[in-house]
Design an enzyme around this catalytic site. Structure first.
Site, PDB file in Angstrom:
ATOM      1  N   ASP A  13       0.808  -1.229   0.000  1.00  0.00           N
ATOM      2  CA  ASP A  13       0.000   0.000   0.000  1.00  0.00           C
ATOM      3  C   ASP A  13       0.837   1.273   0.000  1.00  0.00           C
ATOM      4  OD1 ASP A  13      -2.237  -1.633   0.088  1.00  0.00           O
ATOM      5  OD2 ASP A  13      -2.288  -1.630   2.273  1.00  0.00           O
ATOM      6  N   LYS A  16       1.871   2.079  -5.052  1.00  0.00           N
ATOM      7  CA  LYS A  16       2.449   1.517  -6.276  1.00  0.00           C
ATOM      8  C   LYS A  16       1.572   1.775  -7.488  1.00  0.00           C
ATOM      9  CE  LYS A  16       2.471  -2.500  -4.294  1.00  0.00           C
ATOM     10  NZ  LYS A  16       2.103  -2.100  -2.939  1.00  0.00           N
ATOM     11  N   GLY A  40      -4.462  -4.438  -3.814  1.00  0.00           N
ATOM     12  CA  GLY A  40      -5.461  -3.420  -4.140  1.00  0.00           C
ATOM     13  C   GLY A  40      -4.697  -2.179  -4.535  1.00  0.00           C
ATOM     14  N   HIS A  41      -4.663  -1.878  -5.826  1.00  0.00           N
ATOM     15  CA  HIS A  41      -3.868  -0.758  -6.339  1.00  0.00           C
ATOM     16  C   HIS A  41      -4.804   0.332  -6.846  1.00  0.00           C
ATOM     17  CE1 HIS A  41      -0.217  -3.636  -7.076  1.00  0.00           C
ATOM     18  NE2 HIS A  41      -0.631  -3.622  -5.832  1.00  0.00           N
ATOM     19  N   GLN A 225       1.998  -6.145  -3.163  1.00  0.00           N
ATOM     20  CA  GLN A 225       2.501  -6.250  -1.780  1.00  0.00           C
ATOM     21  C   GLN A 225       3.796  -5.443  -1.643  1.00  0.00           C
ATOM     22  OE1 GLN A 225       1.444  -9.616  -3.276  1.00  0.00           O
ATOM     23  NE2 GLN A 225      -0.477  -8.665  -2.739  1.00  0.00           N
TER      24      GLN A 225
END
Ligand code: GDP
Ligand code: IMO
Ligand code: MG
Length: 429
Positions: A13, A16, A40-41, A225
């Protein structure tokens, strides 16, 4: 060769998605190489926010070709939903624009059920997984009994293998964890449907990438990650089950040891973690609420995938240096600098103290951080709003000094400074 790797230097988080979006403007291929929909991007463009779990964030740029590498575990239901979401936003997603590795593993409801059952069985020693089935899917891969994307190309055989996988899981669920069994037939039907839809996308993505590179096309590998969640090098066992660090981009995409143009390390201006595990610079109370936010803003520190409040703390320079070495980071992108505006002072951890003295590097990696206490340096904060800054000169002197400290502590130049979630809210040096 114009091959670039973007990785997270912390516990995920870091922003990225936001940085990958920025760097994808001239990419031909954008590729995910590890993890699954635990990621989750977030990408924000023109006030519109996209949350991507499996597709590479660079696919928001319409000229790119997306790749899902062999290093991933793919939940087809999530993938198809995400493809739909992009289509609803006017983007084309077809087999010309998306390639899925034949060797990527399939993540099924069996893996999700096992993830939940195993977390429950850990009691107080929970890892705090995302519950997406990631650990069990990689366990099947390593145990050489997993289902791969290429299995879906022969539907009758696939149905047979999938049935065996679900029936075996049901024995585990009922006998070992006293959990409810899965509805085998319904899942087999559902997945046979996915097989038909996804078959045209399945290909040798390593060959595709080499072809693009040989023609001089830019390829961008997007880590999911972060370094400290790496299965081998992270805060084991409070890690994920894949290789988020930069070398994972080569094995996770089916590439040889090729020249890498640059490795961009994304680091938040402070530190966050979601899930259990050590966090030497963690803060609590009022300061934690200040760094986390209340949840009112989309960028506040609540998980993109699970909505859980993230643990927050000061930037950890010892772990940052470790991440520089493990990834071969050539430049840094610092995100969320805007969040630190208005603080009277800002702490940054420069070393650890233990009963054996002061350590500037980790003697043995980060799995056991219990002997250590963070040693801080305190810097005066800046009071100005930096969200409108677009050039280095626009930043207040004290913000510039904070960035310079990050460079001195990490030994790596800060090339990008993000001052807001929107694509344009960035300083490129
Ligand atoms: P990722 O998993 O590394 O892609 O990061 P996430 O998307 O899970 O979390 C980063 C969050 O911070 C998202 O909500 C982004 O929109 C937001 N974000 C990224 N950069 C900045 C920034 O510079 N300032 C602010 N305020 N938010 C940012
Ligand atoms: P992105 O790509 C932050 C964490 C989980 C848990 C541990 C193991 O958005 O940065 P898992 O479900 O992978 O078995 O959970 O890893 N975790 C993440 N934390 N960002 C992520 O992804 C994460 N993916 C997994 O919270 O602590
Ligand atoms: Mg995230």
């Amino acid at each position: 060769m114009p091959f670039e790797i973007i990785i997270g230097t912390q516990w995920g988080d870091e922003g990225k998605g936001r940085v990958v979006d920025l760097l994808s403007e001239e990419a031909v291929v954008v590729a995910r190489y590890n993890g699954g929909d635990n990621a989750g991007h977030t990408v924000t463009v023109g006030g519109q926010t996209f949350k991507l779990h499996l597709l590479p964030s660079g696919m928001i740029h319409s000229q790119t070709i997306g790749v899902i590498g062999n290093g991933l575990v793919v939940n087809p239901a999530v993938l198809l939903k995400e493809i739909d979401m992009l289509r609803q936003n006017g983007l084309t997603v077809d087999p010309q624009r998306l390639g899925i590795s034949h060797a990527a593993h399939l993540l099924t409801p069996a893996h999700q059920a096992l993830d939940r059952a195993q977390e429950a069985a850990r009691g107080g020693a929970q890892i705090g997984t995302t519950g997406r089935g990631i650990g069990p899917a990689y366990t099947d891969k390593v145990a050489r009994r997993g289902l791969r994307m290429e299995d879906m190309l022969d539907v009758p055989r696939f149905r047979h293998k999938l049935t065996a996988h679900l029936e075996e899981t049901n024995r585990w669920l009922t006998q070992m964890y006293s959990a409810e069994p899965l509805a085998v037939q319904a899942i087999v039907e559902e997945f046979s449907g996915y097989a038909e839809v996804l078959a045209p996308y399945i290909r040798d993505v390593g060959a595709l990438i080499m072809e693009v590179l040989q023609k001089g096309g830019r390829v961008l590998a997007e880590g999911a990650q972060g370094t400290l969640l790496d299965l081998d090098h992270g805060t084991y066992p409070f890690v994920t089950s894949s290789t988020p660090t930069a070398p994972g981009a080569l094995t996770g995409l089916g590439l040889g040891v090729l020249p890498v143009d640059r490795v961009v390390g994304v680091t938040k201006a402070f530190q966050t973690r979601v899930g259990s595990g050590p966090f030497p610079t963690e803060v609590f109370g009022e300061m934690a609420e200040r760094l986390r936010g209340t949840g009112a803003n989309p960028w506040d520190e609540f998980g993109t995938t699970t909505g859980r409040p993230r643990r927050v703390g000061w930037l950890d320079g010892v772990l940052l240096r470790y991440a520089m070495r493990l990834n071969g980071v050539s430049e840094l992108a610092v995100t969320k600098l805007d969040i630190l505006s208005g603080l009277p002072d800002i702490k940054i951890c420069t070393a650890y103290r233990s009963e054996n003295g002061v350590h500037e590097t980790l003697p043995l990696g980060p799995a056991d951080l219990s002997p250590f206490e963070a040693v801080y340096e305190e810097l005066p904060g800046w009071q100005e709003d930096v969200r409108g800054a677009r050039r280095w000169e626009d930043l207040p002197r004290l913000a510039q000094e904070y960035i310079r400290r990050i460079e001195a502590i990490s030994g790596v130049p800060v090339r990008y400074i993000s001052v807001g979630p929107e694509r344009s809210q960035v300083i490129v040096r």
